[in-house]
Design a protein around this motif. Structure first.
Motif, PDB file in Angstrom:
ATOM      1  N   UNK A 265       0.814  -1.219   0.000  1.00 13.69           N
ATOM      2  CA  UNK A 265       0.000   0.000   0.000  1.00 13.69           C
ATOM      3  C   UNK A 265       0.846   1.266   0.000  1.00 13.69           C
ATOM      4  N   UNK A 266       2.174   1.125   0.087  1.00 16.12           N
ATOM      5  CA  UNK A 266       3.074   2.270   0.035  1.00 16.12           C
ATOM      6  C   UNK A 266       3.664   2.692   1.363  1.00 16.12           C
ATOM      7  N   UNK A 267       3.149   2.169   2.472  1.00 14.67           N
ATOM      8  CA  UNK A 267       3.666   2.525   3.792  1.00 14.67           C
ATOM      9  C   UNK A 267       5.056   1.932   3.998  1.00 14.67           C
ATOM     10  N   UNK A 268       5.962   2.743   4.518  1.00 21.45           N
ATOM     11  CA  UNK A 268       7.324   2.282   4.805  1.00 21.45           C
ATOM     12  C   UNK A 268       7.396   1.820   6.260  1.00 21.45           C
ATOM     13  N   UNK A 269       7.958   0.638   6.455  1.00 16.35           N
ATOM     14  CA  UNK A 269       8.117   0.044   7.783  1.00 16.35           C
ATOM     15  C   UNK A 269       9.582  -0.233   8.060  1.00 16.35           C
ATOM     16  N   UNK A 270      10.003   0.078   9.276  1.00 17.33           N
ATOM     17  CA  UNK A 270      11.361  -0.262   9.717  1.00 17.33           C
ATOM     18  C   UNK A 270      11.260  -1.273  10.852  1.00 17.33           C
ATOM     19  N   UNK A 271      12.118  -2.278  10.822  1.00 18.34           N
ATOM     20  CA  UNK A 271      12.181  -3.264  11.909  1.00 18.34           C
ATOM     21  C   UNK A 271      13.593  -3.208  12.473  1.00 18.34           C
ATOM     22  N   UNK A 272      13.726  -2.989  13.776  1.00 22.12           N
ATOM     23  CA  UNK A 272      15.058  -2.764  14.338  1.00 22.12           C
ATOM     24  C   UNK A 272      15.178  -3.311  15.747  1.00 22.12           C
ATOM     25  N   UNK A 273      16.426  -3.488  16.160  1.00 21.54           N
ATOM     26  CA  UNK A 273      16.761  -3.888  17.518  1.00 21.54           C
ATOM     27  C   UNK A 273      18.036  -3.152  17.933  1.00 21.54           C
ATOM     28  N   UNK A 274      18.175  -2.901  19.215  1.00 22.86           N
ATOM     29  CA  UNK A 274      19.402  -2.283  19.707  1.00 22.86           C
ATOM     30  C   UNK A 274      20.510  -3.316  19.865  1.00 22.86           C
ATOM     31  N   UNK A 275      20.150  -4.606  19.798  1.00 24.43           N
ATOM     32  CA  UNK A 275      21.128  -5.682  19.945  1.00 24.43           C
ATOM     33  C   UNK A 275      21.823  -5.948  18.609  1.00 24.43           C
ATOM     34  N   UNK A 276      23.111  -6.157  18.659  1.00 27.58           N
ATOM     35  CA  UNK A 276      23.858  -6.487  17.444  1.00 27.58           C
ATOM     36  C   UNK A 276      24.094  -7.988  17.298  1.00 27.58           C
ATOM     37  N   UNK A 277      23.831  -8.736  18.368  1.00 29.29           N
ATOM     38  CA  UNK A 277      23.966 -10.191  18.336  1.00 29.29           C
ATOM     39  C   UNK A 277      22.743 -10.815  19.003  1.00 29.29           C
ATOM     40  N   UNK A 278      22.362 -11.968  18.524  1.00 25.45           N
ATOM     41  CA  UNK A 278      21.245 -12.694  19.113  1.00 25.45           C
ATOM     42  C   UNK A 278      21.681 -13.372  20.403  1.00 25.45           C
ATOM     43  N   UNK A 279      20.813 -13.337  21.383  1.00 24.93           N
ATOM     44  CA  UNK A 279      21.054 -14.076  22.619  1.00 24.93           C
ATOM     45  C   UNK A 279      20.112 -15.273  22.722  1.00 24.93           C
ATOM     46  N   UNK A 280      19.336 -15.486  21.668  1.00 24.66           N
ATOM     47  CA  UNK A 280      18.402 -16.595  21.617  1.00 24.66           C
ATOM     48  C   UNK A 280      17.770 -16.657  20.241  1.00 24.66           C
ATOM     49  N   UNK A 281      16.859 -17.595  20.019  1.00 31.75           N
ATOM     50  CA  UNK A 281      16.209 -17.718  18.709  1.00 31.75           C
ATOM     51  C   UNK A 281      15.231 -16.577  18.458  1.00 31.75           C
ATOM     52  N   UNK A 282      14.826 -16.443  17.199  1.00 31.87           N
ATOM     53  CA  UNK A 282      13.819 -15.443  16.838  1.00 31.87           C
ATOM     54  C   UNK A 282      12.540 -15.699  17.617  1.00 31.87           C
ATOM     55  N   UNK A 283      11.918 -14.630  18.100  1.00 32.79           N
ATOM     56  CA  UNK A 283      10.723 -14.780  18.931  1.00 32.79           C
ATOM     57  C   UNK A 283       9.426 -14.500  18.172  1.00 32.79           C
ATOM     58  N   UNK A 284       9.494 -13.680  17.127  1.00 36.89           N
ATOM     59  CA  UNK A 284       8.274 -13.289  16.434  1.00 36.89           C
ATOM     60  C   UNK A 284       7.432 -12.324  17.241  1.00 36.89           C
ATOM     61  N   UNK A 285       8.009 -11.756  18.309  1.00 33.11           N
ATOM     62  CA  UNK A 285       7.279 -10.838  19.170  1.00 33.11           C
ATOM     63  C   UNK A 285       7.724  -9.397  18.940  1.00 33.11           C
ATOM     64  N   UNK A 286       6.772  -8.466  19.089  1.00 31.27           N
ATOM     65  CA  UNK A 286       7.052  -7.040  18.931  1.00 31.27           C
ATOM     66  C   UNK A 286       7.125  -6.415  20.321  1.00 31.27           C
ATOM     67  N   UNK A 287       8.237  -5.748  20.607  1.00 30.57           N
ATOM     68  CA  UNK A 287       8.374  -5.071  21.893  1.00 30.57           C
ATOM     69  C   UNK A 287       7.664  -3.718  21.883  1.00 30.57           C
ATOM     70  N   UNK A 288       7.740  -3.022  20.750  1.00 28.54           N
ATOM     71  CA  UNK A 288       7.181  -1.672  20.675  1.00 28.54           C
ATOM     72  C   UNK A 288       6.951  -1.288  19.217  1.00 28.54           C
ATOM     73  N   UNK A 289       5.904  -0.499  18.987  1.00 24.00           N
ATOM     74  CA  UNK A 289       5.658   0.088  17.668  1.00 24.00           C
ATOM     75  C   UNK A 289       5.718   1.602  17.823  1.00 24.00           C
ATOM     76  N   UNK A 290       6.497   2.244  16.963  1.00 21.02           N
ATOM     77  CA  UNK A 290       6.658   3.693  17.024  1.00 21.02           C
ATOM     78  C   UNK A 290       6.256   4.297  15.690  1.00 21.02           C
TER      79      UNK A 290
END
Length: 222
Positions: free
Chosen positions: A102-127
């Protein structure tokens, strides 16, 4: 997207209750956002309002680690999004950027540069980041309407405390800087194609972002 002047009294107060994307095909958008995993965070409604180029905002997901970033980016691309920036490390962590059908731009980010576990599929926050011409002026405008400034970095960035809904947090970013961060040209015209739900009176901010009295939200996943 020329700035407009609001005549709303500064005596009124508001907080961000909802975010509604205006899309050409709500059913197609609903399928995409459900597959992307954010269907319960936003609303959708039909609109054919002309809009070209950068719409002046982005929605950003904050997640736990790089693997979760990659999972959301992959889900978006598989559902039809266009990759704008692949997942990569940066000074602030790790992130990727996609543009929804639809044209909306989305960014997905983390402050972590390395994983400490597997992908969770969970969202901590939407801004919801609004690209504005003058961050300091826009911050004053919103503070006068009752939003509480949580963080501020001069004339570059300002973030407000989460509203009553807690679904999406509001932040302000210099328009040119936001476009550069997303990897898109800053030029754009026409409708922003996003409407913010206000717990107070409706108004339009100096950069043309429209706030309407919040109505019961119809999640994109419903």
């Amino acid at each position: 997207m020329a700035p407009t002047t609001s005549t709303t009294s500064t005596a009124s107060t508001t907080s961000l209750a909802s975010v509604t994307l205006e899309v050409t095909d709500p059913e197609a958008a609903r399928r995409f956002y459900t597959a992307f995993g954010v269907g319960d965070r936003i609303g959708l409604r039909a609109s054919d309002a002309p809009s070209t180029g950068f719409r002046g905002f982005t929605l950003a997901l904050t997640v736990a680690g790089p693997a979760t970033v990659d999972g959301f980016v992959a889900a978006a691309v598989a559902a039809g999004a266009t990759p704008l920036k692949p997942g990569a490390k940066s000074l602030w962590g790790y992130g990727g950027v996609v543009q929804a059908p639809d044209g909306t731009v989305w960014k997905v980010a983390t402050s972590a540069k390395k994983d400490t576990g597997p992908a969770t599929g969970e969202i901590d926050e939407v801004v919801l980041l609004l690209g504005v011409q003058d961050v300091k002026a826009a911050k004053r405008f919103y503070a006068d309407r009752g939003l509480t400034v949580a963080r501020s970095f001069g004339g570059k960035y300002a973030e407000f405390a989460a509203g009553e809904s807690g679904v999406v947090k509001l932040a302000l970013y210099k328009r040119g800087g936001l476009a550069k961060d997303l990897g898109v040209p800053a030029e754009g015209a026409g409708s922003h194609r996003v409407v913010l739900g206000s717990t107070g009176a409706p108004f339009t901010d100096p950069d043309g972002f429209v706030w309407e009295a919040a109505a019961p939200r119809t999640p994109a996943s419903s």
